[in-house]
Design a protein around this motif. Sequence first.
Motif, short mmCIF file in Angstrom:
data_model
loop_
_atom_site.label_atom_id
_atom_site.label_comp_id
_atom_site.label_asym_id
_atom_site.label_seq_id
_atom_site.Cartn_x
_atom_site.Cartn_y
_atom_site.Cartn_z
N UNK A 142 27.37 32.56 33.26
CA UNK A 142 26.78 31.31 33.73
C UNK A 142 27.73 30.56 34.67
N UNK A 143 29.03 30.71 34.43
CA UNK A 143 30.02 29.99 35.23
C UNK A 143 30.55 30.82 36.39
N UNK A 144 29.95 31.96 36.63
CA UNK A 144 30.50 32.90 37.60
C UNK A 144 30.59 32.32 39.01
N UNK A 145 29.64 31.47 39.35
CA UNK A 145 29.67 30.86 40.69
C UNK A 145 30.96 30.08 40.89
N UNK A 146 31.35 29.32 39.87
CA UNK A 146 32.57 28.52 39.96
C UNK A 146 33.79 29.44 40.03
N UNK A 147 33.82 30.48 39.19
CA UNK A 147 34.96 31.39 39.16
C UNK A 147 35.09 32.15 40.48
N UNK A 148 33.96 32.57 41.04
CA UNK A 148 33.99 33.26 42.33
C UNK A 148 34.56 32.35 43.41
N UNK A 166 39.93 44.88 41.34
CA UNK A 166 39.67 44.59 39.93
C UNK A 166 39.01 43.23 39.76
N UNK A 167 39.52 42.22 40.49
CA UNK A 167 38.97 40.88 40.39
C UNK A 167 37.54 40.82 40.91
N UNK A 168 37.26 41.51 42.00
CA UNK A 168 35.91 41.51 42.54
C UNK A 168 34.93 42.10 41.52
N UNK A 169 35.37 43.16 40.84
CA UNK A 169 34.52 43.78 39.84
C UNK A 169 34.26 42.86 38.66
N UNK A 170 35.31 42.22 38.16
CA UNK A 170 35.17 41.34 37.01
C UNK A 170 34.31 40.12 37.33
N UNK A 171 34.46 39.59 38.54
CA UNK A 171 33.71 38.39 38.92
C UNK A 171 32.34 38.72 39.53
N UNK A 173 31.56 39.76 42.46
CA UNK A 173 31.41 39.19 43.80
C UNK A 173 30.56 40.11 44.66
N UNK A 174 29.63 39.57 45.41
CA UNK A 174 28.73 40.40 46.23
C UNK A 174 29.37 40.82 47.55
#
Length: 558
Positions: A142-148, A166-171, A173-174
Amino acid sequence: MIRLLIVDDEPIIADGLFETLQQLTHLELDLYKAYSGMDAMRQLKDTRFDIVLSDIRMPGMNGLELLRHIRSTWVDCRVVFLTGFNDFDYVYEAIQNQGVHYLLKTEGYPKVISVIESVIDEIRASRQWSELVSGVNEQMEAANQVLQKEYLLHLLNGASAADRSEQFGQLKLPLDPGLPILLLVGKIPALRAGEPTYTERSRIGYSIQLIVERHLAPAMRIKCAIDDRSRLVCFLQPFASSVESDEGKSAFEKVSLIATGMLDVIQQAIELAVRVPVSFAISDRHTSWEEAGRTFAQLQYALDYRSSIDSETIVTVGETDEGDDEHRMDNEAVRLVLNKIGMMDAYLDEGRTDELLSLLGQARSVLSRLSPGDTGVGMEVYYRITVSLLSYINRTGIASRHGDEIGLSKLLRVDQPDSLPFALDYATRLIPLLLELRQNERDRRASRVIDRIKDYIANNLAGDVSLTRLADIVYFNPAYLSRLFKKTTGMTIVDYVHELRMKEAISLLENSDMKIQDISEAVGFTSATNFTRFFRKYARLTPYEYRELIRTKKSKME
């Protein structure tokens, strides 16, 4: 540290259990005892317990009534009931409750120890928090937009991109971490009319972001974020199919062409929807993630320069006439450094000396290229650095004890343009000193707390030296105090108390004629039997045998 409360209306049983469990130092127990259900309830009102070991049949308030109170306050507390052969009705009701164990009083200390060890294993396993972690993962969705947004802005401000994939995968990110990006930056003006609320300003900002993404998303991969200065930053890439079918350069050229062509349409849509003029600057060439911060600085400069002419500018960086401003490259470098200075607070708090010195080295390089007419720009860079250092000095409280070493007057006085390099050199030398002083302050304060705890224990061996009491003395959380004590001394508080009691007992046995019973009470044991058992484990002799051995040695020496 596991906090355990022993409850029994027969003091001899409660005391025996207390001192038996006290010897199990490997379990790191913080032990308490109560001689009635009401006494236990009073302690439970003020203190959280992990385990309650209680007689099930007691006068006044029995174990089941105590259990109901525990469940209403400390849901995760485990309860172990001591029962007799005639307590079937009590046991039957007790076992209907989750987290309740029972054992017969006749089974002895070994069984009690076994059950307590088993319950502690349950508690430690539950503290893996698998269910909570699962819940966090759901909340992260739900908070992914903020984390991205935070991660992308960190990349622009100079954060390491080493673990980008790794970060792109976890978050989720498109965007493709292996492809370059095309940057688009929008300048949203400060909203003054009618003094909109924070919520309203946020709504306008995210409305603008949504409009940009909706217009460009059909033709490209896009992710936008709004930074703390109301700048819209958009990261653009071609779709994977476009990269595969065309050469990479051609695919990015198409993205640039489409995005640039749509910007006037986007401006009109924003004006109609939220009635806010927005200027845009877009790069005419793609850039690597590592160079994204530099490109961002170029776009910032172009926006600030052009939007001073008109509030709805569209600039393509690369086609701008470089003759418009002979200091363009230097100003872009300044903006890149200013963006990175935003990371200083985090670097200082985390003690990241290398990153701090690298940043100040970049600032020194930029300042050395400025012309005499750019004094204001240099002062801006330097004072942004100074504000971060001052903030760190103030919130850590080191100035009050180390003001002469820090030399705030040298840090703050930049009277002439040629004093800037000297001031920056001083700030560079100051950073390692500040971090060292901060660590020394932490060590000094920790030592002072530990010394106070040790003094209290030494003067109150026969009194209350429970973890909760010790924590109250220094106004710390008990669990934190337990960790700090072990980190500082290398041993748990329980082990320290045990060792001090044994050393004091040995001193009294060697240098006084006190009875064994009196020595037992003087060092905090409630019965000579338990004292003898504990002393034998420590010294391999009973107290009586030890005293006789010392007397024999003294008589031989005489």
